[in-house]
Write a protein that holds these residues in place. Structure first.
Motif, PDB file in Angstrom:
ATOM      1  N   VAL A   1       0.519  -0.974   0.402  1.00 21.88           N
ATOM      2  CA  VAL A   1      -0.219  -0.595  -0.050  1.00 21.88           C
ATOM      3  C   VAL A   1       0.837   1.139  -0.032  1.00 21.88           C
ATOM      4  N   ARG A   2       2.319   1.286   1.034  1.00 23.14           N
ATOM      5  CA  ARG A   2       2.568   2.363   1.051  1.00 23.14           C
ATOM      6  C   ARG A   2       4.339   1.786   0.702  1.00 23.14           C
ATOM      7  N   GLU A   3       5.602   2.683   0.351  1.00 20.14           N
ATOM      8  CA  GLU A   3       6.784   2.139   0.264  1.00 20.14           C
ATOM      9  C   GLU A   3       7.889   2.963   1.005  1.00 20.14           C
ATOM     10  N   GLY A   4       8.428   2.501   1.757  1.00 11.17           N
ATOM     11  CA  GLY A   4       9.258   3.377   2.535  1.00 11.17           C
ATOM     12  C   GLY A   4      11.323   1.687   2.164  1.00 11.17           C
ATOM     13  N   ARG A   5      11.345   3.418   3.853  1.00  9.70           N
ATOM     14  CA  ARG A   5      12.883   2.224   3.222  1.00  9.70           C
ATOM     15  C   ARG A   5      13.373   2.110   5.002  1.00  9.70           C
TER      16      ARG A   5
ATOM     17  N   THR B   1       7.919   4.779   6.194  1.00 14.73           N
ATOM     18  CA  THR B   1       7.334   2.949   6.122  1.00 14.73           C
ATOM     19  C   THR B   1       7.169   2.080   5.164  1.00 14.73           C
ATOM     20  N   THR B   2       7.143   0.676   5.409  1.00 19.79           N
ATOM     21  CA  THR B   2       6.503   0.149   3.759  1.00 19.79           C
ATOM     22  C   THR B   2       5.603  -0.372   5.097  1.00 19.79           C
ATOM     23  N   VAL B   3       4.645   0.270   4.202  1.00 19.35           N
ATOM     24  CA  VAL B   3       2.751  -0.924   4.820  1.00 19.35           C
ATOM     25  C   VAL B   3       2.226  -1.323   3.916  1.00 19.35           C
ATOM     26  N   LEU B   4       2.321  -3.247   4.583  1.00 24.33           N
ATOM     27  CA  LEU B   4       2.139  -4.191   3.061  1.00 24.33           C
ATOM     28  C   LEU B   4       0.307  -4.821   4.149  1.00 24.33           C
ATOM     29  N   TYR B   5      -0.550  -5.069   3.490  1.00 24.62           N
ATOM     30  CA  TYR B   5      -1.727  -5.819   3.662  1.00 24.62           C
ATOM     31  C   TYR B   5      -1.697  -6.481   3.149  1.00 24.62           C
TER      32      TYR B   5
ATOM     33  N   ALA C   1       4.734 -15.410   2.782  1.00 27.24           N
ATOM     34  CA  ALA C   1       6.590 -15.062   2.829  1.00 27.24           C
ATOM     35  C   ALA C   1       7.481 -14.357   2.122  1.00 27.24           C
ATOM     36  N   ALA C   2       7.176 -15.046   0.286  1.00 22.50           N
ATOM     37  CA  ALA C   2       7.578 -14.844  -0.516  1.00 22.50           C
ATOM     38  C   ALA C   2       7.349 -13.198  -0.292  1.00 22.50           C
ATOM     39  N   GLY C   3       6.354 -12.239  -0.059  1.00 21.92           N
ATOM     40  CA  GLY C   3       6.030 -11.273  -0.408  1.00 21.92           C
ATOM     41  C   GLY C   3       6.199 -10.325   0.942  1.00 21.92           C
ATOM     42  N   LEU C   4       6.707 -10.454   1.708  1.00 20.88           N
ATOM     43  CA  LEU C   4       7.040 -10.446   3.443  1.00 20.88           C
ATOM     44  C   LEU C   4       8.895  -9.637   2.863  1.00 20.88           C
ATOM     45  N   ARG C   5       9.016 -11.075   1.973  1.00 19.45           N
ATOM     46  CA  ARG C   5      10.869 -11.417   2.222  1.00 19.45           C
ATOM     47  C   ARG C   5      11.093  -9.820   0.375  1.00 19.45           C
ATOM     48  N   ARG C   6      10.427  -9.927  -0.209  1.00 21.18           N
ATOM     49  CA  ARG C   6      10.218  -8.925  -0.696  1.00 21.18           C
ATOM     50  C   ARG C   6      10.037  -7.154  -0.338  1.00 21.18           C
ATOM     51  N   ALA C   7       9.386  -7.049   0.336  1.00 22.97           N
ATOM     52  CA  ALA C   7       8.912  -5.747   0.886  1.00 22.97           C
ATOM     53  C   ALA C   7      10.400  -5.574   2.138  1.00 22.97           C
ATOM     54  N   THR C   8      10.801  -6.718   2.677  1.00 23.63           N
ATOM     55  CA  THR C   8      11.438  -6.114   3.521  1.00 23.63           C
ATOM     56  C   THR C   8      13.365  -5.681   2.767  1.00 23.63           C
ATOM     57  N   GLU C   9      13.722  -6.525   1.745  1.00 21.10           N
ATOM     58  CA  GLU C   9      14.847  -6.317   0.407  1.00 21.10           C
ATOM     59  C   GLU C   9      14.973  -4.046   0.653  1.00 21.10           C
ATOM     60  N   ALA C  10      14.057  -4.298   0.041  1.00 19.78           N
ATOM     61  CA  ALA C  10      14.177  -2.479   0.264  1.00 19.78           C
ATOM     62  C   ALA C  10      14.072  -1.976   2.151  1.00 19.78           C
ATOM     63  N   ALA C  11      13.102  -2.551   2.679  1.00 19.44           N
ATOM     64  CA  ALA C  11      12.787  -1.757   4.115  1.00 19.44           C
ATOM     65  C   ALA C  11      13.364  -1.725   4.983  1.00 19.44           C
ATOM     66  N   GLY C  12      14.133  -2.965   5.458  1.00 21.13           N
ATOM     67  CA  GLY C  12      14.485  -3.410   5.879  1.00 21.13           C
ATOM     68  C   GLY C  12      13.792  -4.716   6.778  1.00 21.13           C
TER      69      GLY C  12
ATOM     70  N   VAL D   1      11.279   0.910  15.083  1.00 21.60           N
ATOM     71  CA  VAL D   1      11.334   1.212  14.451  1.00 21.60           C
ATOM     72  C   VAL D   1      12.285   2.156  14.678  1.00 21.60           C
ATOM     73  N   GLY D   2      12.138   3.447  15.433  1.00 17.31           N
ATOM     74  CA  GLY D   2      13.160   4.148  15.931  1.00 17.31           C
ATOM     75  C   GLY D   2      13.420   4.968  14.735  1.00 17.31           C
ATOM     76  N   ALA D   3      14.335   6.285  15.273  1.00 20.61           N
ATOM     77  CA  ALA D   3      15.068   7.446  14.353  1.00 20.61           C
ATOM     78  C   ALA D   3      14.597   7.584  13.202  1.00 20.61           C
ATOM     79  N   ALA D   4      14.970   6.118  12.513  1.00 19.86           N
ATOM     80  CA  ALA D   4      14.970   6.539  11.064  1.00 19.86           C
ATOM     81  C   ALA D   4      13.561   6.057  10.137  1.00 19.86           C
ATOM     82  N   ALA D   5      12.719   5.862  11.052  1.00 20.57           N
ATOM     83  CA  ALA D   5      11.296   5.743   9.557  1.00 20.57           C
ATOM     84  C   ALA D   5      10.889   7.314  10.317  1.00 20.57           C
ATOM     85  N   ALA D   6      11.308   8.011  10.755  1.00 20.62           N
ATOM     86  CA  ALA D   6      11.149   9.820  10.948  1.00 20.62           C
ATOM     87  C   ALA D   6      11.670  11.167   9.997  1.00 20.62           C
ATOM     88  N   THR D   7      13.241  10.696   9.821  1.00 17.61           N
ATOM     89  CA  THR D   7      14.384  10.818   9.083  1.00 17.61           C
ATOM     90  C   THR D   7      14.727  10.629   8.051  1.00 17.61           C
TER      91      THR D   7
END
Length: 306
Positions: free
Chosen positions: A179-183, A206-210, A219-230, A297-303
């Motif tokens: 739904v939304r992509e982040g890092r 942050t990336t938002v998955l639905y 599992a594959a969908g989650l793994r793909r999302a974490t490749e860019a977002a951590g 997620v800490g300061a990284a998400a806000a910056t």
């Protein structure tokens, strides 16, 4: 707007007309909505009375004859009370049915704890071979109900709720949707929690998955999302907190990761209140989610991940 449950009888009644394999089994709850369908198909719309163990047992018997039973009542009476029949009559005999619940975790607070079932998905997760759909909007419920009935002879649970997101989204009964992509982390919102999660993460990188189908877990969908977002993952579920944390950890087993499971707490809330008050008490409102997600997620998400 109508509710998810409002879609149940019209959709399944049409399926009764279209497919001679489809049957409906009720335990008083919902009988009026199926009155017209029962008049047309008296041999395939069966009300067993207030006998929830028989509800599942009768469905298993129909399945053994080749029918595709749709079984409906409140979640606490559909999953918790007849759990032995689900385990044996359906699971041990290896026959399928579509279990469709109402009332979700706390949709009818005035009904008290007997009518609440935040542990239903976790309980079914102890059994093998179940597909579990958790729609977040009436349109999604209609799509997933059709998927469920058409799913051969599989064992399927469809969890309906009065809680709903503002918009229905395209769902396929299989995958997580971005739904939304982040890092700076991934937030996975299940079913009717999506609107609150989107409000809570506004301005966060942050990336938002639905997810509306939680078993099998994508599992594959989650793994793909974490490749860019951590690999910091926050899981927001409208039932018992932590229900799917093991599935997330299994999906990321070969990489360092952290998981925060948010959902309905274990403590029994003994005042009726309203649905909204229960949401807030369990920390599932947007303000509470923002605080908990931001802290994780800490300061990284806000910056912006810098």
């Amino acid at each position: 707007m109508d509710t998810m449950r409002d879609r149940l009888a019209p959709v399944v009644s049409r399926l009764l007309d279209e497919d001679p394999r489809v049957a409906v089994v009720l335990a008083e709850i919902g009988r009026d909505a199926f009155a017209a369908a029962q008049a047309r198909h008296p041999d395939r719309v069966i009300n067993v009375g207030i006998r929830e163990q028989l509800l599942v047992g009768a469905a298993a018997g129909l399945a053994l004859t080749g029918l595709r039973p749709v079984v409906h009542t409140f979640a606490s009476f559909l999953v918790e009370r007849p759990f032995e029949q689900i385990k044996l009559d359906l699971g041990h005999q290896d026959v399928g049915a579509v279990l469709v619940s109402a009332a979700a975790s706390f949709d009818w607070p005035a009904g008290g704890h007997t009518h609440m079932a935040p542990g239903d998905v976790a309980l079914l997760d102890t059994l093998d071979g179940w597909t579990i759909h958790v729609p977040g909007h009436p349109d999604e419920a209609e799509t997933l109900l059709r998927h469920a009935v058409a799913a051969g002879d599989d064992k399927v649970y469809v969890r309906l709720s009065v809680q709903s997101n503002r918009l229905g989204r395209p769902v396929d009964g299989l995958r997580l949707h971005t739904v939304r992509e982040g890092r700076a982390g991934v937030v996975l919102a299940v079913g009717p929690t999506l609107d609150a999660v989107l409000d809570a993460t506004e301005g966060l990188d942050t990336t938002v998955l639905y997810g509306t189908t939680v078993r099998p877990f994508d599992a594959a969908g989650l793994r793909r999302a974490t490749e860019a977002a951590g690999t910091d993952v926050v899981l927001v579920e409208p039932y018992l907190a932590g229900t799917s944390t093991a599935a997330v950890s299994e999906a990321l087993a070969d990489v360092p990761h952290r998981v925060l499971g948010l959902g309905v707490g274990r403590r029994e809330l003994r005042r009726y209140g309203t649905v909204e008050e229960h949401v807030t008490a369990h920390g599932l409102d947007a303000a509470s989610l923002r605080e908990r997600i931001g802290s994780f997620v800490g300061a990284a998400a806000a910056t912006g991940g810098r």
